[in-house]
Design an enzyme around this catalytic site. Sequence first.
Site, PDB file in Angstrom:
ATOM      1  N   ALA A  18      -4.785  -3.924   2.259  1.00  0.00           N
ATOM      2  CA  ALA A  18      -4.447  -5.027   1.371  1.00  0.00           C
ATOM      3  C   ALA A  18      -4.597  -6.385   2.029  1.00  0.00           C
ATOM      4  CB  ALA A  18      -3.023  -4.861   0.857  1.00  0.00           C
ATOM      5  N   SER A  20      -6.513  -6.705   5.342  1.00  0.00           N
ATOM      6  CA  SER A  20      -7.650  -6.744   6.257  1.00  0.00           C
ATOM      7  C   SER A  20      -8.508  -5.508   6.069  1.00  0.00           C
ATOM      8  CB  SER A  20      -7.172  -6.827   7.720  1.00  0.00           C
ATOM      9  OG  SER A  20      -6.491  -5.636   8.091  1.00  0.00           O
ATOM     10  N   GLY A  21      -9.693  -5.578   6.629  1.00  0.00           N
ATOM     11  CA  GLY A  21     -10.599  -4.434   6.615  1.00  0.00           C
ATOM     12  C   GLY A  21     -11.223  -4.289   7.982  1.00  0.00           C
ATOM     13  N   GLY A  85      -5.512   1.851  -3.854  1.00  0.00           N
ATOM     14  CA  GLY A  85      -5.727   2.476  -5.155  1.00  0.00           C
ATOM     15  C   GLY A  85      -5.658   1.508  -6.318  1.00  0.00           C
ATOM     16  N   HIS A 243      -9.087   6.884  -1.876  1.00  0.00           N
ATOM     17  CA  HIS A 243      -7.746   6.336  -1.701  1.00  0.00           C
ATOM     18  C   HIS A 243      -7.312   6.546  -0.265  1.00  0.00           C
ATOM     19  CE1 HIS A 243      -3.265   6.047  -2.936  1.00  0.00           C
ATOM     20  NE2 HIS A 243      -3.773   4.872  -2.625  1.00  0.00           N
ATOM     21  N   ASP A 244      -6.954   5.467   0.410  1.00  0.00           N
ATOM     22  CA  ASP A 244      -6.647   5.547   1.841  1.00  0.00           C
ATOM     23  C   ASP A 244      -5.497   6.501   2.143  1.00  0.00           C
ATOM     24  OD1 ASP A 244      -4.664   3.903   0.761  1.00  0.00           O
ATOM     25  OD2 ASP A 244      -5.257   2.124   1.886  1.00  0.00           O
ATOM     26  N   THR A 245      -4.558   6.659   1.218  1.00  0.00           N
ATOM     27  CA  THR A 245      -3.452   7.585   1.439  1.00  0.00           C
ATOM     28  C   THR A 245      -3.952   9.012   1.609  1.00  0.00           C
ATOM     29  OG1 THR A 245      -1.932   6.210   0.166  1.00  0.00           O
ATOM     30  CG2 THR A 245      -1.301   8.501   0.479  1.00  0.00           C
ATOM     31  N   ASN A 303       5.719   6.419  -3.975  1.00  0.00           N
ATOM     32  CA  ASN A 303       5.228   5.115  -3.519  1.00  0.00           C
ATOM     33  C   ASN A 303       6.432   4.211  -3.285  1.00  0.00           C
ATOM     34  OD1 ASN A 303       2.087   4.814  -3.883  1.00  0.00           O
ATOM     35  ND2 ASN A 303       2.813   6.071  -5.569  1.00  0.00           N
TER      36      ASN A 303
END
Length: 496
Positions: A18, A20-21, A85, A243-245, A303
């Site tokens: 959310a 940085s990348g 997401g 989805h990173d999760t 969440n």
Amino acid sequence: MSAMMKQTKNLLAFDFGASSGRAVLGRFDGKKLTLEELHRFSNDPVKLGDTLYWDVLRLFHEIKQSLLKAKAVCTPDSIGIDTWGVDFGLLDTDEHLLENPVHYRDARTAGIFNRAFSRLSKEELYRITGNQLMEINTVFQLAALRETRPALLEQAKNLLFMPDLFAFMLTGEKHTEYSIASTSQLLDAQTRTWSPTVLESFGIPRTLFPEIVPTATQIGPLRADLCEELGIPASRVIAVAGHDTQCAQASVPASEKDFLFLSCGTWSLLGTELDAPLINAQTAACNITNEGGYGSKASFLKNIIGLWLIQETRRQWQKEGDSLSFAEMEKLALAAPAFQSFIDPDDALFVPAGNIPKRIQEYCRKTAQKAPETKGKILRCIYDSLAMKYRYAIAQIEQCTEKQYSTLHIVGGGVKDTLLCRLTADVCGKTVIAGPVEATVYGNLVLQLLATGEIDTLEEAREIVRHSDNVQTYLPNVQTDTEAAYKTFLEVTNLC
């Protein structure tokens, strides 16, 4: 594991958070992965008028810079992309982006529940999708768009979730990866297809959505014009868990079948892994989500607002001229007395960006608590409240699954926060195994290996992670009495 590779495999993971990348090169020697961060960049939302957008073109520029940096090191055999997401971009009939994707923290869905549930009851929506009811979910974003900007929706030919949008920009191929689709509250959790009932209830055209592909699917090579522009070969793009999760969950270094995990970053995703979705009246009352992962596994999780509270507090103090590091903030919290005040981290008051310290004080006064006045006490309130909310969520998960778990695996950036890890062990009464920090990247990489047939099972993937990184164990301190504090937390947050 399949036959040993004769040469090292080079894998490129794009991991978007959310704020940085980064692009991380993973080298797989047949037994373990070694990581090299090639490029890190900021992910700054942009507010224009009253709308908060993701700067998607800037992010794609950073993807291209990453590919150039990778070119100087090696040729990636494959590329995977994971992001947050629920958010999406809309393409027109010419496959042009209609506008920048809107940020899930934008105010367009505020207060939408009452209007949405007049179209489809919350009970029926949960029964079909198994998703935790949150205003940020895609279904409510589209409902808001239908109300306020129907012309934009009518212009759209396709909807692509963020990782699928980046994959389209790289390959020209349109698809919807299963895990990211499962965050939308548009998917039937049992059939793993778009729900006609949900789509029709909210007036959302089925034609917007490309084919759903399983997690760890090969999508295609990089576009020819992109390869020509950058002077790079056409590496394969893999639909990992978008989805990173779910990437993080794939990397949890558990050897047992039943385990708890906490993917701890801006958000805290706390849950367990099941063979199938668990949806009933009890899970609905607990508002627990079912997300899809590799091999059609179900992530049964909550969440919870996580390190966002720490991050946004730091930003506020920076605006006020105090540039504390995260390590300095942790020390301030550690020096403050424990269990003096509590908040519900998931109260709507703490969702928008802004002055979190002031809101914490307001919450405490409103709930007849003494408001924390010093920075250390404000931070300690956040830490204590997060640990208490984790305990509350674990109790719900154990009740719903009718299982008791002795171990909680914490993965992600929160692993570096030793105070939070120790507090979680003490408050939850669980052995905490912390690590790896780079769980999302490891998951992205092992899912690439699964997609290309370099390894065969999720168990092998987790074994690779165990070989590749170290973990730290925190045993609960039996001398720490948290029962009275937990009772107070439940009372002041109205969760009892």
